[in-house]
Design a protein around this motif. Structure first.
Motif: not given
Length: 78
Positions: A40-51
């Protein structure tokens, strides 16, 4: 190797690939569940997991369709 044996071995290979993709998908989901606060804090990691999850799902669909096509070919041979 006859056509029938080749299609059989292709189907077996696709089943193994589907199991591998499902395992990877469970790994991505497990990582997301365990690290949900960090994600939730790191948007880059969040979007990487989603992709990554979306790509694995698309790969699973493609492999399933390919396997269904080979199964139909095998049924026509019998």
């Amino acid at each position: 190797m006859s056509k029938k044996e080749r299609v059989n071995s292709t189907i077996t290979f696709l089943i193994a690939l589907i199991i591998a993709v499902l395992t990877a998908l469970f790994g991505v989901v497990g990582f997301a569940v365990v690290n949900h606060n960090t994600l939730n804090n790191d948007r880059v990691i969040f979007w990487s997991v989603i992709v990554g999850a979306v790509l694995l799902i698309v790969g699973l669909i493609i492999l399933s369709l390919w396997m269904a096509k080979n199964l139909k070919r095998l049924e026509k041979m019998k």
